[in-house]
Design a protein around this motif. Structure first.
Motif, PDB file in Angstrom:
ATOM      1  N   ALA A   6     -25.814  38.652  17.644  1.00  0.00           N
ATOM      2  CA  ALA A   6     -26.496  38.356  18.886  1.00  0.00           C
ATOM      3  C   ALA A   6     -27.105  36.850  18.668  1.00  0.00           C
ATOM      4  O   ALA A   6     -27.478  36.572  19.625  1.00  0.00           O
ATOM      5  N   GLU A   7     -26.911  36.598  17.679  1.00  0.00           N
ATOM      6  CA  GLU A   7     -27.680  34.858  17.472  1.00  0.00           C
ATOM      7  C   GLU A   7     -26.538  33.867  17.533  1.00  0.00           C
ATOM      8  O   GLU A   7     -26.858  32.601  17.511  1.00  0.00           O
ATOM      9  N   ARG A   8     -25.228  34.150  17.605  1.00  0.00           N
ATOM     10  CA  ARG A   8     -24.367  33.246  17.837  1.00  0.00           C
ATOM     11  C   ARG A   8     -23.357  33.439  19.100  1.00  0.00           C
ATOM     12  O   ARG A   8     -23.085  34.507  19.522  1.00  0.00           O
ATOM     13  N   LYS A   9     -22.821  32.296  19.884  1.00  0.00           N
ATOM     14  CA  LYS A   9     -22.051  32.600  20.919  1.00  0.00           C
ATOM     15  C   LYS A   9     -20.632  32.848  20.546  1.00  0.00           C
ATOM     16  O   LYS A   9     -20.092  32.977  19.701  1.00  0.00           O
ATOM     17  N   GLY A  10     -20.092  33.950  21.427  1.00  0.00           N
ATOM     18  CA  GLY A  10     -18.658  34.269  21.200  1.00  0.00           C
ATOM     19  C   GLY A  10     -18.666  35.812  21.085  1.00  0.00           C
ATOM     20  O   GLY A  10     -17.835  36.396  22.315  1.00  0.00           O
ATOM     21  N   PHE A  11     -19.495  36.745  20.454  1.00  0.00           N
ATOM     22  CA  PHE A  11     -19.545  38.122  20.391  1.00  0.00           C
ATOM     23  C   PHE A  11     -20.524  38.498  21.473  1.00  0.00           C
ATOM     24  O   PHE A  11     -21.744  37.857  21.749  1.00  0.00           O
ATOM     25  N   PHE A  12     -20.306  39.505  22.337  1.00  0.00           N
ATOM     26  CA  PHE A  12     -21.202  39.973  23.517  1.00  0.00           C
ATOM     27  C   PHE A  12     -21.065  41.337  23.905  1.00  0.00           C
ATOM     28  O   PHE A  12     -20.049  41.811  23.409  1.00  0.00           O
ATOM     29  N   THR A  13     -22.002  41.949  24.373  1.00  0.00           N
ATOM     30  CA  THR A  13     -22.080  43.368  24.813  1.00  0.00           C
ATOM     31  C   THR A  13     -22.706  43.396  25.950  1.00  0.00           C
ATOM     32  O   THR A  13     -24.057  42.565  26.330  1.00  0.00           O
TER      33      THR A  13
ATOM     34  N   HIS B 213     -19.192  46.208  29.356  1.00  0.00           N
ATOM     35  CA  HIS B 213     -18.112  46.212  28.311  1.00  0.00           C
ATOM     36  C   HIS B 213     -18.420  47.328  27.168  1.00  0.00           C
ATOM     37  O   HIS B 213     -17.800  47.339  26.149  1.00  0.00           O
ATOM     38  N   ARG B 214     -19.030  48.634  27.524  1.00  0.00           N
ATOM     39  CA  ARG B 214     -18.922  49.779  26.818  1.00  0.00           C
ATOM     40  C   ARG B 214     -17.810  50.481  26.889  1.00  0.00           C
ATOM     41  O   ARG B 214     -17.386  51.355  26.054  1.00  0.00           O
ATOM     42  N   ASP B 215     -16.795  50.312  27.689  1.00  0.00           N
ATOM     43  CA  ASP B 215     -15.506  51.151  27.997  1.00  0.00           C
ATOM     44  C   ASP B 215     -14.094  50.286  27.760  1.00  0.00           C
ATOM     45  O   ASP B 215     -13.220  50.779  27.982  1.00  0.00           O
ATOM     46  N   HIS B 216     -14.395  49.033  27.087  1.00  0.00           N
ATOM     47  CA  HIS B 216     -13.209  48.311  26.870  1.00  0.00           C
ATOM     48  C   HIS B 216     -13.562  47.181  25.836  1.00  0.00           C
ATOM     49  O   HIS B 216     -14.787  46.824  25.672  1.00  0.00           O
ATOM     50  N   ILE B 217     -12.563  46.376  25.357  1.00  0.00           N
ATOM     51  CA  ILE B 217     -12.625  45.140  24.399  1.00  0.00           C
ATOM     52  C   ILE B 217     -12.046  44.088  25.293  1.00  0.00           C
ATOM     53  O   ILE B 217     -11.068  44.259  25.848  1.00  0.00           O
ATOM     54  N   HIS B 218     -13.055  43.080  25.743  1.00  0.00           N
ATOM     55  CA  HIS B 218     -12.558  41.822  26.382  1.00  0.00           C
ATOM     56  C   HIS B 218     -12.320  41.022  25.223  1.00  0.00           C
ATOM     57  O   HIS B 218     -13.185  40.733  24.446  1.00  0.00           O
ATOM     58  N   ILE B 219     -10.931  40.412  25.453  1.00  0.00           N
ATOM     59  CA  ILE B 219     -10.806  39.040  24.421  1.00  0.00           C
ATOM     60  C   ILE B 219     -10.593  37.961  25.598  1.00  0.00           C
ATOM     61  O   ILE B 219      -9.518  38.031  26.332  1.00  0.00           O
ATOM     62  N   GLY B 220     -11.090  36.777  25.131  1.00  0.00           N
ATOM     63  CA  GLY B 220     -10.749  35.761  26.218  1.00  0.00           C
ATOM     64  C   GLY B 220     -10.703  34.350  25.220  1.00  0.00           C
ATOM     65  O   GLY B 220     -11.481  34.472  24.160  1.00  0.00           O
ATOM     66  N   VAL B 221     -10.020  33.253  25.746  1.00  0.00           N
ATOM     67  CA  VAL B 221     -10.105  31.819  25.238  1.00  0.00           C
ATOM     68  C   VAL B 221     -10.583  31.082  26.286  1.00  0.00           C
ATOM     69  O   VAL B 221      -9.733  30.782  27.376  1.00  0.00           O
TER      70      VAL B 221
ATOM     71  N   THR C 276     -12.393  32.946  21.547  1.00  0.00           N
ATOM     72  CA  THR C 276     -13.573  32.264  21.672  1.00  0.00           C
ATOM     73  C   THR C 276     -14.737  33.187  22.409  1.00  0.00           C
ATOM     74  O   THR C 276     -15.932  32.859  22.291  1.00  0.00           O
ATOM     75  N   GLU C 277     -14.267  34.407  22.770  1.00  0.00           N
ATOM     76  CA  GLU C 277     -15.105  35.309  23.448  1.00  0.00           C
ATOM     77  C   GLU C 277     -14.687  36.597  23.132  1.00  0.00           C
ATOM     78  O   GLU C 277     -13.459  37.166  23.618  1.00  0.00           O
ATOM     79  N   VAL C 278     -15.373  37.504  22.552  1.00  0.00           N
ATOM     80  CA  VAL C 278     -15.155  39.122  22.119  1.00  0.00           C
ATOM     81  C   VAL C 278     -16.203  39.789  22.875  1.00  0.00           C
ATOM     82  O   VAL C 278     -17.406  39.813  22.159  1.00  0.00           O
ATOM     83  N   GLY C 279     -15.985  40.573  23.910  1.00  0.00           N
ATOM     84  CA  GLY C 279     -16.849  41.787  24.243  1.00  0.00           C
ATOM     85  C   GLY C 279     -16.503  43.050  24.135  1.00  0.00           C
ATOM     86  O   GLY C 279     -15.235  43.381  24.090  1.00  0.00           O
ATOM     87  N   GLY C 280     -17.599  43.988  23.686  1.00  0.00           N
ATOM     88  CA  GLY C 280     -17.183  45.298  23.501  1.00  0.00           C
ATOM     89  C   GLY C 280     -18.648  46.092  23.653  1.00  0.00           C
ATOM     90  O   GLY C 280     -19.524  45.734  24.092  1.00  0.00           O
ATOM     91  N   PRO C 281     -18.405  47.374  23.135  1.00  0.00           N
ATOM     92  CA  PRO C 281     -19.650  48.522  23.066  1.00  0.00           C
ATOM     93  C   PRO C 281     -20.853  47.620  22.523  1.00  0.00           C
ATOM     94  O   PRO C 281     -22.042  48.393  22.682  1.00  0.00           O
ATOM     95  N   PHE C 282     -20.557  46.623  21.456  1.00  0.00           N
ATOM     96  CA  PHE C 282     -21.952  46.356  20.739  1.00  0.00           C
ATOM     97  C   PHE C 282     -21.632  44.982  20.453  1.00  0.00           C
ATOM     98  O   PHE C 282     -20.403  44.384  20.434  1.00  0.00           O
ATOM     99  N   ASP C 283     -22.765  44.126  20.077  1.00  0.00           N
ATOM    100  CA  ASP C 283     -22.757  42.890  19.758  1.00  0.00           C
ATOM    101  C   ASP C 283     -22.647  42.676  18.269  1.00  0.00           C
ATOM    102  O   ASP C 283     -23.359  43.027  17.361  1.00  0.00           O
ATOM    103  N   LEU C 284     -21.644  41.934  17.751  1.00  0.00           N
ATOM    104  CA  LEU C 284     -21.369  41.639  16.469  1.00  0.00           C
ATOM    105  C   LEU C 284     -22.432  40.676  15.831  1.00  0.00           C
ATOM    106  O   LEU C 284     -22.612  40.749  14.785  1.00  0.00           O
TER     107      LEU C 284
END
Length: 211
Positions: free
Chosen positions: A182-189, A193-201, A172-180
């Motif tokens: 920007a208009e929808r909740k879930g992906f973020f940067t 979060h430029r040095d890892h990928i965060h995956i959360g539920v 439900t949340e995926v953070g990383g070096p860029f936002d896939l």
């Protein structure tokens, strides 16, 4: 030092999740261990950063029987867990959906896991909101197929496909070096979060989706 990962940063405060190998010499000889610590920094008036404190380690709780997914994560050679992350999975308390996401990603990638719970900041820096890491519902990935996420030569297309695959597997949340998206909740940067990928539920939240 294995990997120093940003945990949070403001103008004059910061948190760094430091994963390191330690060699201990005692009466019985030399032993080795790996630790992850939540190190807090302050920027002094001189502009220099200094260590303010190291937060004590926390635990997901007493161990419970391992699920089949937990056992598989622990034995999958394509999922390279840090020692602290391995400890977390061994408690049997890491969220089942997170484990399934890791197994799904490992079908296509080799994963270098930085932290799940142990050594991670327990709140979303600099707020007091409880992090999904605090309850075993998030994982931070520092390497994909042997290459660090922050490596300048890391292919953006690899990161994009990886992050999208995590959402397809149930994140439900995926953070990383860029936002896939920007208009929808879930992906973020952000800077953290430029040095890892965060995956959360987060239970009840919609899956991260591009459309």
């Amino acid at each position: 030092m294995v990997y120093p990962q940003y945990g949070g940063i403001t103008t004059d405060t910061a948190a760094v999740i430091v994963l390191f190998d330690q060699q201990l010499r005692g009466p019985g000889g030399i032993t080795n261990r790996q630790l992850a610590l939540d190190v807090r920094l302050l920027r002094r008036a001189t502009g220099m950063w200094e260590v303010d404190r190291i937060n004590p380690l926390t635990s997901l709780g007493s161990s419970v029987p391992l699920s089949a997914a937990a056992t598989e994560v622990l034995t999958d050679h394509r999922i390279r867990l840090s020692s602290p992350a391995q400890t977390d999975v061994n408690t049997g308390r890491v969220d089942e959906q997170i484990l399934q996401i890791l197994l799904g990603l490992a079908e296509d990638y080799e994963l270098g896991i930085q932290v799940i719970h142990t050594g991670h900041i327990q709140t979303v820096f600099p707020t007091s909101r409880v992090s999904n890491h605090a309850v075993g519902r998030a994982v931070d990935i520092r390497e994909i197929d042997g290459k660090k996420v922050i490596d300048p030569t890391m292919s953006p297309s690899v990161l994009e496909c990886f992050m999208q695959r995590a959402s397809e597997l149930g994140a439900t949340e995926v953070g990383g070096p860029f936002d896939l998206n920007a208009e929808r909740k879930g992906f973020f940067t952000d800077d953290v979060h430029r040095d890892h990928i965060h995956i959360g539920v987060t239970p009840g939240d919609p899956l991260a989706h591009l459309r």
